[in-house]
Write an enzyme that holds these catalytic residues in place. Structure first.
Site, PDB file in Angstrom:
ATOM      1  N   CYS A  10      53.256  37.518  68.005  1.00 61.66           N
ATOM      2  CA  CYS A  10      53.077  37.166  66.600  1.00 61.66           C
ATOM      3  C   CYS A  10      54.055  37.915  65.709  1.00 61.66           C
ATOM      4  O   CYS A  10      54.084  37.716  64.488  1.00 61.66           O
ATOM      5  CB  CYS A  10      51.657  37.467  66.150  1.00 61.66           C
ATOM      6  SG  CYS A  10      50.430  36.622  67.132  1.00 61.66           S
ATOM      7  N   CYS A  19      50.022  41.167  56.562  1.00 59.68           N
ATOM      8  CA  CYS A  19      50.330  42.546  56.957  1.00 59.68           C
ATOM      9  C   CYS A  19      49.244  43.500  56.476  1.00 59.68           C
ATOM     10  O   CYS A  19      48.877  44.448  57.172  1.00 59.68           O
ATOM     11  CB  CYS A  19      51.673  42.991  56.379  1.00 59.68           C
ATOM     12  SG  CYS A  19      53.065  42.032  56.973  1.00 59.68           S
TER      13      CYS A  19
END
Ligand SMILES: Cc1ncc(COP(=O)(O)O)c(C=O)c1O
Lengths: 127, 406
Positions: free
Chosen positions: A37, A106
């Site tokens: 990912c 994030c």
């Protein structure tokens, strides 16, 4: 893409990079994400007998926002007790670093890493 | 260039050669004519300039002037070729063959063809990025009207076996179109000698201006026709309407003339610099992978994966000094890593770790030397930060780790 000063500072001078001994009972480790990912975050906390986070370390494979998010998270963790640490929300990170929408994941990763590290510590210590 | 910033992104676009700019300047104000104005000297002069440039462009690829159709760029030329052939040859068939590693301008035009009732075969490539000639031959049916295969890939620089593909197409009697955007002006490109019937290219990848390109359409043996995709005043022999971009075309012509003169020397110089860059990384760093064929590729490009380092993060360590691009998902709006690298069989992790360095006519050796240090230091710094690098160094089998995919 223009990043905020704070983000760039955490990226260029990341705080608390490193590794704690994960076999120790006082250390909790959170490892989230996957290489496929494009981001993997490892966040570790060292908890005192009084239940306060004395130290926090991270290592992150990922983009600038992922590195800055984890660096910021370790700073915020230090000095907090576990209940306080559990309340850190990914949107606080988004705001502090002015993350653009495509980088919100994030901050989610950082929150997940915090929660996982706390859980790991609590399980090790029968809490 | 500006601020000492090293420009290693010439596959995205090249700077306009100052000699090209000089040639263009009089065509903004002094000579304002519309090349289609037949009634006065301004128009005649503009038409003459366009004809001259058409000759320069044709000359570079050894075709006739009449076989060049000016467009707004390679995207438009790709669309005109694919949709224009599909429409023109609808009675013969509806099947098009292309590659999974083509530029989006080709893939999306093919997608449109499918929506219009066409049938498209997307051939995969091998580890080197090359087409399987046997698979290509087997894919051609009596309904096939077009094979569309790029000359050189924009991300990896890999050059397809054009001559062999041309022979297959000739034998099978199907038209061969090539998006040669990354090849023209940098390596010798001769569509007629290669069996290519239609070919798209653009000025801004060969030191010309942005916004002007061309489609070569073979006129004899066979006589190829396309249906116009832009209707209007019937410019460019009816194949592409719209007032000609005289200034841009003049610049395109000059860029073609310079390329013809200088591309061999440029390529000779750049291959040395590219190899120096590549070798330095391979010597100084572990776990460095060059993506795609190292033998059949453009002289000025290298696409490298620095394992266990994420591409965008790595770029951030040196982007005040060097401009490159990455196949990392973080740099794309789709949040998917490069489909070209995935098609080569790279795992997602290596695709996320890739950086493309594309050098150009204005690259200097000292820039290569500076870049080697900056990038190598960036990789080392990012690996010190990387938990998977640490695990790899400790001998952990990363494939056996239970990752938390998100
Ligand atoms: C292989 C390829 N085809 C087509 C294009 C599109 O060209 P243009 O920008 O002239 O439309 C590009 C450039 O991005 C390219 O690299």
């Amino acid at each position: 893409m223009a990043y905020s000063e704070k983000l760039l500072d955490h990226f260029k001078n990341p705080k608390n990079v490193g590794t704690l001994d994960k076999s120790k009972k006082s250390v909790g480790t959170g490892l989230v994400g996957a290489p496929e990912c494009g981001d993997v975050m490892r966040l570790q906390i060292k908890v005192s007998e009084e239940g306060v986070i004395e130290d926090a370390k991270f290592k992150t494979f990922g983009c600038g926002s992922a590195i800055a998010s984890s660096s910021l998270a370790t700073e915020w963790l230090k000095g907090k007790n576990l209940d306080e640490a559990s309340t850190i929300d990914n949107m606080d990170i988004v705001e502090e670093l002015a993350l653009p929408p495509v980088k919100i994941h994030c901050s989610v990763l950082a929150e997940d890493a915090i929660k996982m590290a706390i859980k790991d510590y609590r399980e090790k210590n029968g809490q | 260039m500006e601020n000492n910033l090293i420009y290693f992104d010439n596959n995205s676009t090249t700077p306009c050669d100052p000699r090209v700019v000089d040639t263009m300047l009089p065509w903004f104000y002094q000579n304002p004519g519309n090349a289609a104005s037949r009634s006065h000297a301004f128009g005649w002069k503009a038409e003459e300039a366009v004809d001259y440039a058409r000759g320069q462009v044709a000359d570079l690829i050894s075709v006739e002037s009449k076989e060049i159709i000016f467009t707004s760029g390679a995207t438009e030329a790709n669309n005109l070729a694919i949709k224009g052939v599909f429409e023109m040859y609808a009675r013969k068939g509806n099947h098009i063959i292309t590659l999974t590693t083509e530029h989006k301008a080709v893939l999306d035009a093919c997608d449109k063809v499918e929506k219009l009732g066409g049938d498209v075969t997307y051939l995969s490539v091998d580890r080197e990025g090359l087409v399987d000639l046997k698979a290509l031959e087997d894919a051609i049916t009596d309904k096939t009207v077009l094979v569309s295969i790029m000359w050189a890939n924009n991300e990896t620089g890999v050059i397809q076996p054009m001559k062999e593909i041309g022979e297959i197409c000739a034998r099978k009697g199907v038209l061969f179109f090539s998006d040669a955007t990354q090849a023209v002006g940098k390596i010798p490109v001769d569509p007629k000698a290669t069996g290519v019937h239609l070919m798209a290219f653009t000025a801004h990848k060969m030191y010309g201006p942005k916004g002007v390109g061309a489609l070569f359409v073979n006129r004899k043996k066979p006589r190829v026709k396309v249906v116009a995709q832009m209707d209007g005043g019937g410019h460019e022999r009816g194949m592409r309407s719209g007032t000609l971009n005289v200034t841009g075309i003049v610049g395109f012509g000059k860029a073609a003339e310079i390329a013809k003169e200088e591309m061999e020397a440029d390529a000779k110089r750049l291959v040395v610099l590219r190899d120096k860059l590549e070798r330095a990384f391979e010597e100084r760093l572990e776990e460095v992978y060059v993506n795609g064929s190292r033998t059949s590729r453009m002289p000025h490009v290298t696409n490298i994966s620095f394992k266990h380092v994420e591409g965008e993060g790595l770029m951030m360590t040196f982007n005040e000094n060097i401009a490159v691009s990455s196949g990392s998902a973080c740099t794309s709006s789709s949040l998917e890593p490069s489909y070209v690298l995935i098609a080569l069989g790279l795992g997602d992790d290596l695709a996320h770790s890739s950086i493309r360095f594309s050098l150009g006519r204005f690259t200097k050796e000292e820039e290569i030397d500076r870049a080697i240090d900056l990038v190598a230091n960036g990789v080392t710094h990012m690996r010190d930060l990387s938990p998977i690098w640490e695990m790899y160094k400790e001998g952990v089998d990363l494939d056996s780790v239970q990752w938390q995919e998100h």
